[in-house]
Design a protein around this motif. Structure first.
Motif, short mmCIF file in Angstrom:
data_model
loop_
_atom_site.label_atom_id
_atom_site.label_comp_id
_atom_site.label_asym_id
_atom_site.label_seq_id
_atom_site.Cartn_x
_atom_site.Cartn_y
_atom_site.Cartn_z
N LEU A 1 -7.37 -14.98 53.43
CA LEU A 1 -6.75 -13.68 53.44
C LEU A 1 -5.88 -13.60 54.69
CD1 LEU A 1 -9.75 -13.40 52.13
CD2 LEU A 1 -9.30 -10.95 52.27
N CYS B 1 2.57 -7.89 51.73
CA CYS B 1 2.33 -8.58 53.00
C CYS B 1 3.38 -9.66 53.15
CB CYS B 1 0.93 -9.21 53.02
SG CYS B 1 0.59 -10.18 54.51
N LYS C 1 -11.51 -5.34 45.71
CA LYS C 1 -11.02 -4.75 46.97
C LYS C 1 -9.48 -4.76 47.02
CE LYS C 1 -13.49 -3.93 50.08
NZ LYS C 1 -14.25 -2.74 50.53
N ASP C 2 -8.87 -5.41 46.03
CA ASP C 2 -7.41 -5.49 45.91
C ASP C 2 -6.77 -6.16 47.12
OD1 ASP C 2 -5.13 -5.08 44.31
OD2 ASP C 2 -4.54 -3.37 45.55
N TYR C 3 -7.43 -7.21 47.62
CA TYR C 3 -6.87 -7.96 48.74
C TYR C 3 -5.82 -8.96 48.25
CZ TYR C 3 -10.79 -6.37 51.67
OH TYR C 3 -11.69 -5.61 52.37
N ASN C 4 -4.84 -9.23 49.09
CA ASN C 4 -3.98 -10.40 48.89
C ASN C 4 -4.78 -11.61 49.33
OD1 ASN C 4 -1.31 -9.13 48.24
ND2 ASN C 4 -1.57 -8.24 50.27
N PHE C 5 -4.96 -12.61 48.46
CA PHE C 5 -5.72 -13.77 48.89
C PHE C 5 -5.30 -15.04 48.14
CE2 PHE C 5 -8.27 -12.15 45.35
CZ PHE C 5 -8.73 -13.30 44.69
N ILE D 1 -4.14 -10.95 57.47
CA ILE D 1 -4.13 -9.57 57.96
C ILE D 1 -3.30 -9.49 59.25
CG2 ILE D 1 -6.39 -9.06 56.96
CD1 ILE D 1 -7.57 -9.27 59.82
N PHE E 1 -13.00 -9.94 45.92
CA PHE E 1 -11.69 -9.77 46.53
C PHE E 1 -10.73 -9.02 45.60
CE2 PHE E 1 -12.49 -13.83 49.18
CZ PHE E 1 -13.11 -13.09 50.17
N LEU F 1 -13.97 -7.26 58.76
CA LEU F 1 -13.76 -8.03 57.54
C LEU F 1 -14.67 -9.25 57.50
CD1 LEU F 1 -12.04 -8.03 54.98
CD2 LEU F 1 -10.32 -9.35 56.20
N GLY G 1 -2.36 -8.29 45.88
CA GLY G 1 -2.82 -6.91 45.82
C GLY G 1 -1.63 -5.96 45.80
#
Length: 279
Positions: free
Chosen positions: A160, A128, A103-107, A162, A100, A172, A124
């Motif tokens: 996550l 968001c 992938k630079d996700y906000n989590f 979205i 994660f 995803l 990330g």
């Protein structure tokens, strides 16, 4: 199998048993009490962690068991004892953290159940609003994920957030589940802000349906003797498991016609669904 032979009723909380302001209607509370008088087990099956359950369900409300965090844990509400939990192991947890991050996700990453009200977060580059709003509700139990060290224990779940987009969610889900056979992705509509999907990652055996099934096995309840009541995507496993399954009027339109309809959570959906048991 007749409804008169039911031994266990499992209900979701938000959008189902609770009203929109998180209160419990008089009719729902009365129905809960009458079920107890008839020796029918009363079970919560919720995506909330146990601490969050206790914020909206006072101790005197007569449930028997809490299947919390979408089935990651089970708590005996009467005896105040933890009886089951299922977490993602340490190696898989660290693998997903690394993935994660790349992938630079906000989590968010939640501690092992039953302590999964504690969580870590990773921001990330892409802002968001919903991610920040969720953080504002949980910051007293949150800390930034360490960048140079691995976790020593496993995790209950990842989340996550979205924007609501069916194709993006499907893509995803496939992407994340390809990282390990030990995990599964569950979709939940955000109860905080409309228009967002919560992408929740759990150990592969975790779901509300699996949690209630495990409880039935412990208590000697046959699947044919169960009722389920829900309103959202993360209730589907529960509603596919229970013999008699009810979906509230406030459920997403695409879920309608899959289960027996009942009024909305604002109009005593729970009491309406169990009324035949109380006559």
């Amino acid at each position: 199998m007749s409804l008169k032979n039911i031994k266990l009723v499992a209900t979701d909380l938000d959008g189902t048993f609770l009203k929109n302001d998180r209160s419990i209607s008089f009719e729902n509370l009365k129905a809960l009490q009458l079920l107890g008088e008839k020796k029918i087990l009363r079970v919560v099956a919720t995506g909330r962690n146990l601490r969050k359950v206790m914020e909206v369900i006072p101790v005197e409300v007569p449930f028997d068991y809490i299947v919390y965090s979408s089935g990651a844990g089970i708590y005996n509400w009467t005896d105040k004892k933890h009886i089951y939990h299922k977490n993602i192991n340490r190696d898989t947890s660290n693998l997903l953290i690394e993935y994660f991050r790349k992938k630079d996700y906000n989590f968010y990453a939640f501690d092992e159940a039953p302590e999964n009200h504690r969580l870590w977060f990773h921001r990330g580059q892409q802002e968001c609003e919903e991610f920040n709003l969720y953080f504002s509700f949980h910051n007293s139990f949150s800390e930034q994920l360490p960048t140079n060290s691995e976790l020593k224990n496993g995790l209950c779940q990842f989340m996550l957030i979205i924007p609501e987009d069916e194709e993006k969610f499907a893509s995803l889900k496939t992407e994340i589940e390809a990282q390990s056979d030990e995990i599964r992705v569950i979709r939940s509509s955000s109860p905080v802000t409309k228009g967002y999907i919560w992408v929740e990652v759990f150990q592969s055996d975790v779901s509300k349906g699996h949690g209630v099934s495990h409880l039935c096995n412990l208590l000697g309840v046959n699947q044919r003797e169960t009722i389920g009541i829900g309103n959202d995507y993360n209730d589907l496993d529960l509603l596919y498991f229970t013999a008699f399954s009810f979906l509230t009027e406030n459920a997403p339109p695409e879920l309608k016609n899959k289960f027996t309809p009942v009024p909305s959570n604002e109009n005593d959906a729970f009491a309406y669904a169990v009324k035949p048991l109380l006559q």
